[in-house]
Design an enzyme around this catalytic site. Sequence first.
Site, PDB file in Angstrom:
ATOM      1  N   LYS A 129       0.828  -1.202   0.000  1.00 51.92           N
ATOM      2  CA  LYS A 129       0.000   0.000   0.000  1.00 51.92           C
ATOM      3  C   LYS A 129       0.868   1.259   0.000  1.00 51.92           C
ATOM      4  O   LYS A 129       0.570   2.236  -0.700  1.00 51.92           O
ATOM      5  CB  LYS A 129      -0.910   0.007   1.233  1.00 51.92           C
ATOM      6  CG  LYS A 129      -1.853  -1.181   1.362  1.00 51.92           C
ATOM      7  CD  LYS A 129      -2.938  -1.178   0.327  1.00 51.92           C
ATOM      8  CE  LYS A 129      -4.038  -2.191   0.647  1.00 51.92           C
ATOM      9  NZ  LYS A 129      -3.574  -3.598   0.674  1.00 51.92           N
ATOM     10  N   ARG A 214      -4.655  -4.631 -13.269  1.00 49.66           N
ATOM     11  CA  ARG A 214      -3.367  -5.169 -12.818  1.00 49.66           C
ATOM     12  C   ARG A 214      -2.396  -5.092 -13.994  1.00 49.66           C
ATOM     13  O   ARG A 214      -2.581  -5.753 -15.022  1.00 49.66           O
ATOM     14  CB  ARG A 214      -3.543  -6.609 -12.348  1.00 49.66           C
ATOM     15  CG  ARG A 214      -2.241  -7.392 -12.138  1.00 49.66           C
ATOM     16  CD  ARG A 214      -1.311  -6.772 -11.118  1.00 49.66           C
ATOM     17  NE  ARG A 214      -1.941  -6.514  -9.835  1.00 49.66           N
ATOM     18  CZ  ARG A 214      -2.113  -7.439  -8.882  1.00 49.66           C
ATOM     19  NH1 ARG A 214      -1.714  -8.679  -9.077  1.00 49.66           N
ATOM     20  NH2 ARG A 214      -2.680  -7.111  -7.739  1.00 49.66           N
ATOM     21  N   ARG A 229      -9.931  -5.803 -13.468  1.00 54.26           N
ATOM     22  CA  ARG A 229     -10.794  -6.565 -12.563  1.00 54.26           C
ATOM     23  C   ARG A 229     -12.004  -5.697 -12.243  1.00 54.26           C
ATOM     24  O   ARG A 229     -11.892  -4.708 -11.527  1.00 54.26           O
ATOM     25  CB  ARG A 229     -10.001  -6.967 -11.323  1.00 54.26           C
ATOM     26  CG  ARG A 229      -8.822  -7.883 -11.684  1.00 54.26           C
ATOM     27  CD  ARG A 229      -7.734  -7.885 -10.658  1.00 54.26           C
ATOM     28  NE  ARG A 229      -7.128  -6.561 -10.518  1.00 54.26           N
ATOM     29  CZ  ARG A 229      -6.259  -6.249  -9.571  1.00 54.26           C
ATOM     30  NH1 ARG A 229      -5.887  -7.148  -8.676  1.00 54.26           N
ATOM     31  NH2 ARG A 229      -5.760  -5.026  -9.509  1.00 54.26           N
ATOM     32  N   ARG A 237     -15.384  -3.271  -4.897  1.00 47.45           N
ATOM     33  CA  ARG A 237     -14.066  -3.887  -5.063  1.00 47.45           C
ATOM     34  C   ARG A 237     -14.016  -4.697  -6.354  1.00 47.45           C
ATOM     35  O   ARG A 237     -14.916  -5.472  -6.647  1.00 47.45           O
ATOM     36  CB  ARG A 237     -13.765  -4.808  -3.874  1.00 47.45           C
ATOM     37  CG  ARG A 237     -13.778  -4.103  -2.539  1.00 47.45           C
ATOM     38  CD  ARG A 237     -13.715  -5.092  -1.390  1.00 47.45           C
ATOM     39  NE  ARG A 237     -14.871  -5.986  -1.370  1.00 47.45           N
ATOM     40  CZ  ARG A 237     -15.002  -7.018  -0.543  1.00 47.45           C
ATOM     41  NH1 ARG A 237     -14.032  -7.303   0.308  1.00 47.45           N
ATOM     42  NH2 ARG A 237     -16.086  -7.768  -0.589  1.00 47.45           N
ATOM     43  N   ASP A 277      -1.368  -1.704  -9.568  1.00 47.97           N
ATOM     44  CA  ASP A 277      -2.818  -1.580  -9.629  1.00 47.97           C
ATOM     45  C   ASP A 277      -3.155  -0.167 -10.069  1.00 47.97           C
ATOM     46  O   ASP A 277      -2.723   0.810  -9.433  1.00 47.97           O
ATOM     47  CB  ASP A 277      -3.448  -1.890  -8.275  1.00 47.97           C
ATOM     48  CG  ASP A 277      -3.402  -3.374  -7.941  1.00 47.97           C
ATOM     49  OD1 ASP A 277      -3.048  -4.170  -8.826  1.00 47.97           O
ATOM     50  OD2 ASP A 277      -3.724  -3.734  -6.796  1.00 47.97           O
ATOM     51  N   ASN A 287       2.097  -4.119  -5.985  1.00 46.26           N
ATOM     52  CA  ASN A 287       2.160  -5.455  -5.403  1.00 46.26           C
ATOM     53  C   ASN A 287       3.529  -6.077  -5.673  1.00 46.26           C
ATOM     54  O   ASN A 287       3.978  -6.143  -6.816  1.00 46.26           O
ATOM     55  CB  ASN A 287       1.057  -6.333  -6.001  1.00 46.26           C
ATOM     56  CG  ASN A 287      -0.329  -5.844  -5.616  1.00 46.26           C
ATOM     57  OD1 ASN A 287      -0.889  -6.278  -4.631  1.00 46.26           O
ATOM     58  ND2 ASN A 287      -0.865  -4.907  -6.394  1.00 46.26           N
TER      59      ASN A 287
END
Length: 320
Positions: A129, A214, A229, A237, A277, A287
Amino acid sequence: MKLLFVADPLESFKIYKDTTFAMMREAQKRGHSISTCEPTDILWQRGAPVTASVRHITLTGQSPDWFTEAPQAADALPLALKDFDAIVMRKDPPFDSEFFYATHLLEQAEREGARVFNKPRALRDHPEKLAILEWPQFIGPTLVTRDAQAIRRFHAEHKDIILKPLDGMGGMGIFRVKEDGLNLGAIIETLNKDGAETVMVQAFLPAIAQGDKRVLVIGGQPVPYSLARIPQGGEVRGNLAAGGKGVAQPLTERDREIAQAIGPVLAARGLLLIGLDVIGDHLTEINVTSPTCFQEIFDQTGFDVPAMFVDALEAACATA
């Protein structure tokens, strides 16, 4: 090459979508040997190198019995990590204390001559994060704090916000609070534990309706397709683990701009594989622990992401 994958239990793999499985399959296809262990299998004792009790496997290509395991003698000794040609760290988050300790054991193995990807120190230095803070030019309005009043001021300014814990994964613990502020106090208390834990707060990005993309970067180079996504139903989400629908699509100019700015920098720090992301034009996370989406992109576009990864792994080992 002799490869060791540090991962979750093999029995938990869903091979139709598992990225670590895709890596193993491509590596075996090239003649590399595959061994695995879990972080709990790694140990160090004074006077000896870092070792692990490992499983030597062969992939069968069949489900559910997707691998066979070479028999080992009951008195077989753990193997030194430095004796493998490469160690691929693929333990899924959360990045908890045990993950942290595993990176220290792997870093000791590096001092003994092991080659670890992604680099243990780089894993510690780039929490998923918080790593975006280094590139503020690519992110939307963002606040990192324990302070409840700071969160309330951020909400008053931006009206529609997302709150999330710093150690979450797969969309876990993410809340949206709209202009009416409904349940904001309770959500703050839940996430910051009465000021004991730090929270990330971001302005809501309406582009999430088109997907949380992604963007994979391997050896500093972006994969030419992202996996968007897309949230389903009433969800905010897009994470696949939260029921999002994955749709592969070519990188946009903005996706490529972000990837080409960040990818080479993090590759030079020892991060062979990262997953950016991106929502709309904004970077939201980086990530580094075990980025996924290899198989979804390959299945939908035909671009061989596992081959690109093993190419990069082989090249990194040749120059290490």
